[in-house]
Design a protein around this motif. Sequence first.
Motif, short mmCIF file in Angstrom:
data_model
loop_
_atom_site.label_atom_id
_atom_site.label_comp_id
_atom_site.label_asym_id
_atom_site.label_seq_id
_atom_site.Cartn_x
_atom_site.Cartn_y
_atom_site.Cartn_z
N GLY A 14 34.20 25.21 -89.22
CA GLY A 14 34.75 24.82 -90.52
C GLY A 14 33.82 23.98 -91.36
O GLY A 14 34.15 23.65 -92.51
N SER A 15 32.66 23.60 -90.85
CA SER A 15 31.77 22.78 -91.67
C SER A 15 31.12 23.65 -92.74
O SER A 15 30.90 24.84 -92.53
CB SER A 15 30.69 22.11 -90.80
N THR A 16 30.89 23.05 -93.89
CA THR A 16 30.30 23.84 -94.97
C THR A 16 28.79 23.58 -95.03
O THR A 16 28.32 22.50 -94.67
CB THR A 16 30.92 23.47 -96.34
N LEU A 17 28.09 24.58 -95.47
CA LEU A 17 26.63 24.47 -95.56
C LEU A 17 26.21 24.40 -97.02
O LEU A 17 26.84 25.02 -97.87
CB LEU A 17 25.99 25.69 -94.89
N PRO A 18 25.14 23.67 -97.30
CA PRO A 18 24.66 23.60 -98.68
C PRO A 18 24.06 24.95 -99.10
O PRO A 18 23.75 25.79 -98.24
CB PRO A 18 23.58 22.53 -98.63
N PRO A 19 23.89 25.16 -100.41
CA PRO A 19 23.32 26.43 -100.88
C PRO A 19 21.93 26.65 -100.29
O PRO A 19 21.22 25.69 -99.98
CB PRO A 19 23.21 26.24 -102.39
N LEU A 20 21.60 27.91 -100.12
CA LEU A 20 20.33 28.26 -99.49
C LEU A 20 19.70 29.41 -100.28
O LEU A 20 20.39 30.35 -100.66
CB LEU A 20 20.64 28.71 -98.06
N SER A 21 18.42 29.32 -100.52
CA SER A 21 17.75 30.41 -101.24
C SER A 21 17.58 31.60 -100.31
O SER A 21 17.21 31.44 -99.14
CB SER A 21 16.38 29.93 -101.72
N LEU A 22 17.87 32.79 -100.82
CA LEU A 22 17.70 34.00 -100.01
C LEU A 22 16.25 34.23 -99.63
O LEU A 22 15.95 35.01 -98.73
CB LEU A 22 18.22 35.23 -100.77
N ASP A 23 15.34 33.52 -100.29
CA ASP A 23 13.92 33.65 -99.98
C ASP A 23 13.62 33.38 -98.51
O ASP A 23 12.64 33.88 -97.98
CB ASP A 23 13.09 32.67 -100.82
N VAL A 24 14.45 32.55 -97.86
CA VAL A 24 14.14 32.20 -96.48
C VAL A 24 14.22 33.40 -95.55
O VAL A 24 13.69 33.38 -94.45
CB VAL A 24 15.02 31.06 -95.89
N THR A 25 14.93 34.45 -95.96
CA THR A 25 15.04 35.61 -95.08
C THR A 25 13.84 36.54 -95.23
O THR A 25 13.75 37.55 -94.54
CB THR A 25 16.33 36.40 -95.35
N LYS A 26 12.92 36.19 -96.15
CA LYS A 26 11.72 37.02 -96.29
C LYS A 26 10.66 36.55 -95.30
O LYS A 26 10.36 35.36 -95.23
CB LYS A 26 11.18 36.92 -97.72
N PRO A 27 10.09 37.49 -94.54
CA PRO A 27 9.07 37.08 -93.56
C PRO A 27 7.94 36.31 -94.23
O PRO A 27 7.58 36.59 -95.37
CB PRO A 27 8.56 38.42 -93.02
N GLY A 28 7.41 35.33 -93.52
CA GLY A 28 6.29 34.55 -94.06
C GLY A 28 6.74 33.27 -94.74
O GLY A 28 5.91 32.41 -95.05
N ASN A 29 8.03 33.14 -94.98
CA ASN A 29 8.51 31.91 -95.60
C ASN A 29 8.90 30.88 -94.54
O ASN A 29 8.85 31.15 -93.35
CB ASN A 29 9.70 32.20 -96.52
N TRP A 30 9.33 29.73 -95.00
CA TRP A 30 9.73 28.67 -94.08
C TRP A 30 11.00 29.07 -93.32
O TRP A 30 11.83 29.81 -93.81
CB TRP A 30 10.03 27.39 -94.85
N VAL A 31 11.12 28.52 -92.12
CA VAL A 31 12.37 28.59 -91.37
C VAL A 31 13.07 27.27 -91.66
O VAL A 31 12.43 26.22 -91.64
CB VAL A 31 12.07 28.73 -89.85
N VAL A 32 14.35 27.30 -91.95
CA VAL A 32 15.03 26.05 -92.31
C VAL A 32 16.23 25.78 -91.40
O VAL A 32 16.83 26.70 -90.85
CB VAL A 32 15.51 26.06 -93.78
N PHE A 33 16.55 24.50 -91.27
CA PHE A 33 17.72 24.07 -90.51
C PHE A 33 18.75 23.47 -91.46
O PHE A 33 18.39 22.85 -92.45
CB PHE A 33 17.34 23.00 -89.49
#
Length: 129
Positions: A14-33
């Motif tokens: 039930g915890s909510t997550l802050p907005p995330l850029s779809l860019d992170v799913t593109k290979p070569g970008n940062w991995v985020v927590f």
Amino acid sequence: MIDTTRLLSGHREGSTLPPLSLDVTKPGNWVVFGPELTAAAGPWGMSFSANLTPDETTGIGSWTEDVFIKTLRTGKHLGMDTGRSILPPMPWYEDLKAVFAYLHSLPPVKNQVPGPVPPDQVMKMLSTQ
Ligand code: HEM
């Protein structure tokens, strides 16, 4: 602050997550927590830390020791041969003896890595690169 009543219970239901850029799913970008370090996003999509407590329905309470060992050795969900692969950042593939032996087999490189950067200084650091 660590909530010691919920140790190893996985990503909080039930915890909510802050907005995330779809860019992170593109290979070569940062991995985020996520902010509680229980959600991670990268080229594989988003994964959530599992509930490792012995709860019978939502944790690993009904697992046998064999299932547990097989899961960690094969990297397959619930240790099933046909199960989906366990996603990053879960390091199921790590055999610590092998990792240590491998690291010691590398040629030494003299390279002083910087210390961690506190949040208020990250942008400053990136802008001076
Ligand atoms: C000794 C250390 C660890 C043990 C015993 C352990 C055990 C497990 C188990 C039993 C699962 C459930 C697998 C399944 O669904 O069948 C799991 C999932 C997971 N673990 Fe770990 N884990 C460990 C370390 C870590 C670390 C260091 C991370 C993150 C940095 C991590 C992140 C995750 C994530 C994100 C999942 C869910 C993966 C998915 O849904 O595919 N684990 N872990």
